[in-house]
Design a protein around this motif. Structure first.
Motif, PDB file in Angstrom:
ATOM      1  N   GLY A 125       0.829  -1.198   0.000  1.00  0.00           N
ATOM      2  CA  GLY A 125       0.000   0.000   0.000  1.00  0.00           C
ATOM      3  C   GLY A 125       0.859   1.241   0.000  1.00  0.00           C
ATOM      4  O   GLY A 125       2.069   1.180   0.250  1.00  0.00           O
ATOM      5  N   PHE A 126       0.232   2.367  -0.292  1.00  0.00           N
ATOM      6  CA  PHE A 126       0.914   3.659  -0.264  1.00  0.00           C
ATOM      7  C   PHE A 126       0.827   4.226   1.147  1.00  0.00           C
ATOM      8  O   PHE A 126      -0.247   4.249   1.750  1.00  0.00           O
ATOM      9  CB  PHE A 126       0.291   4.642  -1.248  1.00  0.00           C
ATOM     10  CG  PHE A 126       0.540   4.304  -2.690  1.00  0.00           C
ATOM     11  CD1 PHE A 126       1.837   4.262  -3.181  1.00  0.00           C
ATOM     12  CD2 PHE A 126      -0.512   4.021  -3.547  1.00  0.00           C
ATOM     13  CE1 PHE A 126       2.074   3.958  -4.510  1.00  0.00           C
ATOM     14  CE2 PHE A 126      -0.283   3.715  -4.877  1.00  0.00           C
ATOM     15  CZ  PHE A 126       1.014   3.678  -5.359  1.00  0.00           C
ATOM     16  N   THR A 127       1.943   4.700   1.662  1.00  0.00           N
ATOM     17  CA  THR A 127       1.949   5.291   2.996  1.00  0.00           C
ATOM     18  C   THR A 127       1.554   6.760   2.929  1.00  0.00           C
ATOM     19  O   THR A 127       1.517   7.361   1.854  1.00  0.00           O
ATOM     20  CB  THR A 127       3.337   5.185   3.654  1.00  0.00           C
ATOM     21  OG1 THR A 127       4.233   6.099   2.989  1.00  0.00           O
ATOM     22  CG2 THR A 127       3.885   3.771   3.566  1.00  0.00           C
ATOM     23  N   SER A 133       4.750   0.543   1.251  1.00  0.00           N
ATOM     24  CA  SER A 133       5.002  -0.292   2.424  1.00  0.00           C
ATOM     25  C   SER A 133       4.337  -1.659   2.252  1.00  0.00           C
ATOM     26  O   SER A 133       3.323  -1.790   1.540  1.00  0.00           O
ATOM     27  CB  SER A 133       4.455   0.387   3.679  1.00  0.00           C
ATOM     28  OG  SER A 133       4.655  -0.425   4.827  1.00  0.00           O
ATOM     29  N   VAL A 134       4.912  -2.665   2.886  1.00  0.00           N
ATOM     30  CA  VAL A 134       4.281  -3.979   2.939  1.00  0.00           C
ATOM     31  C   VAL A 134       3.172  -3.912   3.989  1.00  0.00           C
ATOM     32  O   VAL A 134       3.438  -3.702   5.166  1.00  0.00           O
ATOM     33  CB  VAL A 134       5.302  -5.078   3.309  1.00  0.00           C
ATOM     34  CG1 VAL A 134       4.581  -6.424   3.444  1.00  0.00           C
ATOM     35  CG2 VAL A 134       6.404  -5.164   2.264  1.00  0.00           C
ATOM     36  N   GLY A 201      -3.793   9.289   9.992  1.00  0.00           N
ATOM     37  CA  GLY A 201      -3.422   8.712  11.278  1.00  0.00           C
ATOM     38  C   GLY A 201      -2.596   7.454  11.184  1.00  0.00           C
ATOM     39  O   GLY A 201      -2.237   6.875  12.209  1.00  0.00           O
ATOM     40  N   GLY A 202      -2.340   6.993   9.965  1.00  0.00           N
ATOM     41  CA  GLY A 202      -1.513   5.805   9.784  1.00  0.00           C
ATOM     42  C   GLY A 202      -2.305   4.515   9.638  1.00  0.00           C
ATOM     43  O   GLY A 202      -1.722   3.445   9.461  1.00  0.00           O
ATOM     44  N   GLY A 203      -3.638   4.590   9.696  1.00  0.00           N
ATOM     45  CA  GLY A 203      -4.469   3.400   9.517  1.00  0.00           C
ATOM     46  C   GLY A 203      -4.607   3.049   8.048  1.00  0.00           C
ATOM     47  O   GLY A 203      -4.560   3.935   7.181  1.00  0.00           O
ATOM     48  N   TRP A 204      -4.773   1.767   7.763  1.00  0.00           N
ATOM     49  CA  TRP A 204      -4.896   1.318   6.378  1.00  0.00           C
ATOM     50  C   TRP A 204      -6.343   1.346   5.922  1.00  0.00           C
ATOM     51  O   TRP A 204      -7.238   0.924   6.652  1.00  0.00           O
ATOM     52  CB  TRP A 204      -4.333  -0.094   6.213  1.00  0.00           C
ATOM     53  CG  TRP A 204      -2.839  -0.157   6.279  1.00  0.00           C
ATOM     54  CD1 TRP A 204      -2.079  -0.600   7.319  1.00  0.00           C
ATOM     55  CD2 TRP A 204      -1.917   0.255   5.259  1.00  0.00           C
ATOM     56  NE1 TRP A 204      -0.737  -0.495   7.026  1.00  0.00           N
ATOM     57  CE2 TRP A 204      -0.607   0.027   5.757  1.00  0.00           C
ATOM     58  CE3 TRP A 204      -2.065   0.789   3.990  1.00  0.00           C
ATOM     59  CZ2 TRP A 204       0.523   0.307   5.019  1.00  0.00           C
ATOM     60  CZ3 TRP A 204      -0.922   1.079   3.250  1.00  0.00           C
ATOM     61  CH2 TRP A 204       0.349   0.848   3.761  1.00  0.00           C
TER      62      TRP A 204
END
Length: 207
Positions: A125-127, A133-134, A201-204
């Motif tokens: 995914g894209f950070t 990132s994996v 917030g860093g959530g996927w």
């Protein structure tokens, strides 16, 4: 004597009325990021395409909001209240240098050859910081994990290098963080349906 004493005072007042206005050209940066990112990813996302003859169907037509954003960035607000401006005009964001295009070519080749299938599977995914990132290593076949991890690391290094190179190539190294932010948003905007990305917030989340 009084006449001569007034000269330094006048010079100071004149200097105070001149400002140097250097702005970060956000609209131009977004356009440059879109061009760069979509060449790396390949196809334009279906949801961003417009039918011919409809608004957005021509590259020569800009959304009103984008036009206003461009206009606002070019207005010398100080001049409207009578204060002069020695404006250092910021150039359009250039991504056409040999160094930038070489990085773009590597990233596009790596994306097609090693990363795209794992975006499709949901493994990558894209950070929110403009890298890859994996997200779920279990979706990567065991025999491919080392190679995929290496490709992800290489893509991250090239991403950081291109943000820095764009800032330097346009004469403003201090813009690197802002360019990274613009690109981070654009990777997500250009992602295909079903691909994953990080929110603020860093959530996927899945697009």
């Amino acid at each position: 004597m009084r006449r001569w004493m007034g000269i330094p005072v006048a010079a100071v007042m004149l200097t105070a009325c001149v400002t140097i206005n250097v702005y970060f050209p956000a609209a131009e940066a977004k356009e440059a990021a879109k061009e760069f990112v979509e060449k790396v990813i390949g196809e334009t996302p279906a949801e961003s395409k417009a039918e011919p003859g409809k608004p957005g169907g021509s590259a020569s037509l800009e959304r009103p909001a984008l036009q206003l954003d461009r206009l606002a960035g070019r207005v010398d607000w100080w001049s409207l209240v009578g204060i002069g401006s020695a404006q250092a005009q910021s150039p359009d964001i250039s991504i056409k240098t040999p160094a930038i295009q070489a990085i773009q070519s590597r990233m596009a080749s790596r994306f097609d050859g090693q990363l795209r299938a794992h975006f499709d599977s949901g493994a990558l995914g894209f950070t929110n910081s403009g890298t890859v990132s994996v997200r779920d290593a279990s979706k990567i076949p065991l025999a491919e994990r080392v190679a995929v991890n290496q490709a992800v690391a290489d893509q991250g290094r090239d991403s950081a290098a291109v943000y820095r190179e764009i800032a330097v190539a346009n004469g403003h190294p201090e813009w690197e963080a802002q360019i990274r932010q613009v690109f981070a948003r654009q990777w997500i905007d250009s992602a295909k349906g079903g691909w994953w990305y990080q929110d603020a917030g860093g959530g996927w989340k899945q697009k």
